[in-house]
Design an enzyme around this catalytic site. Sequence first.
Site, PDB file in Angstrom:
ATOM      1  N   GLU A 176       0.822  -1.218   0.000  1.00  0.00           N
ATOM      2  CA  GLU A 176       0.000   0.000   0.000  1.00  0.00           C
ATOM      3  C   GLU A 176       0.854   1.265   0.000  1.00  0.00           C
ATOM      4  OE1 GLU A 176      -3.608   2.243   2.486  1.00  0.00           O
ATOM      5  OE2 GLU A 176      -2.661   0.455   3.321  1.00  0.00           O
ATOM      6  N   LYS A 212      -2.767  -1.996  -2.918  1.00  0.00           N
ATOM      7  CA  LYS A 212      -3.812  -1.109  -2.402  1.00  0.00           C
ATOM      8  C   LYS A 212      -3.379   0.315  -2.719  1.00  0.00           C
ATOM      9  CE  LYS A 212      -6.554   0.063   1.693  1.00  0.00           C
ATOM     10  NZ  LYS A 212      -7.012  -0.371   3.026  1.00  0.00           N
TER      11      LYS A 212
END
Length: 294
Positions: A176, A212
């Site tokens: 992420e 993400k």
Amino acid sequence: MTKKQIELMKNGKGFIAAMDQSGGSTPGALEDYGISESEYDTEAEMFDLVHAMRTRVITSPSFSSEYILGAILFKHTMNNKMKGKYTADYLWEEKGILPILKVDQGTENKENGVQLMKPMTKLDDLLAEAEKHNIFGTKMRSIIHSANPEGIKDIVSQQFEYGKKIYDAGFIPILEPEVNINSKDKLESEIILKEEILKLLKNLNNEQYIFKLSLPSQADFYQEIIEHPNVVRVVALSGGYSQEVAVNKLSENHNMIASFSRALLQNLTVDQSEKDFDKELKDAVVKIYNASVT
């Protein structure tokens, strides 16, 4: 992780619920839920209250594998129980939802326009705990504030370095590298980020990663990453957008699914009746699901 679980995450319809608020973000999550800081005195009391909130959400009939593929947990949640079972086992055995664990230890101060992750000194022990608790995957977050090529390269390299270690330990890692949605040069950051991710994806062997990423400035911007054979899924974080804005932006991005926290929980409060609570949660779940299956 099993082949069945990977297949579910790769090809299943639904989204990932982000339920991993940690020490720094927990007071804000409780405040949004209707519990002020004056209602608890210690960190232990705070975590008990947020676990009760998460339990209410996850055990709700509206929190269903019909719409939800996975749920990201904080360590405290993993180590606690819901309806007599450890949370990860409850999610998978009772709900058919994949349990995922937040593993980063927070971010460093801003340098070169980014916040790298702090060194993960506890990662080995945490992964050993995760294995005992039947965790499917992990999540780790760093933040990009401006389009600094050196900083973004460092962010991506660090995410891939830890990602390989986590994959080799038997988990599917979520990488992420969040782009701050309020950045003045958000698109420029996204262009550099995509280039760096694609560059390192070329060097992988059998590793399988989930990414993400912040909802992009241009629709379908991350299709090359989505279609890469080493990528299980690309999921979107809401990044501070309201539910309405996050859902609308996500619906413009095909084959990108949600991994929302605030946008999922924003209309839930501690004083709602179970009927009203379940109704509000179902409404959010369906909206996010519909945007995720475009």
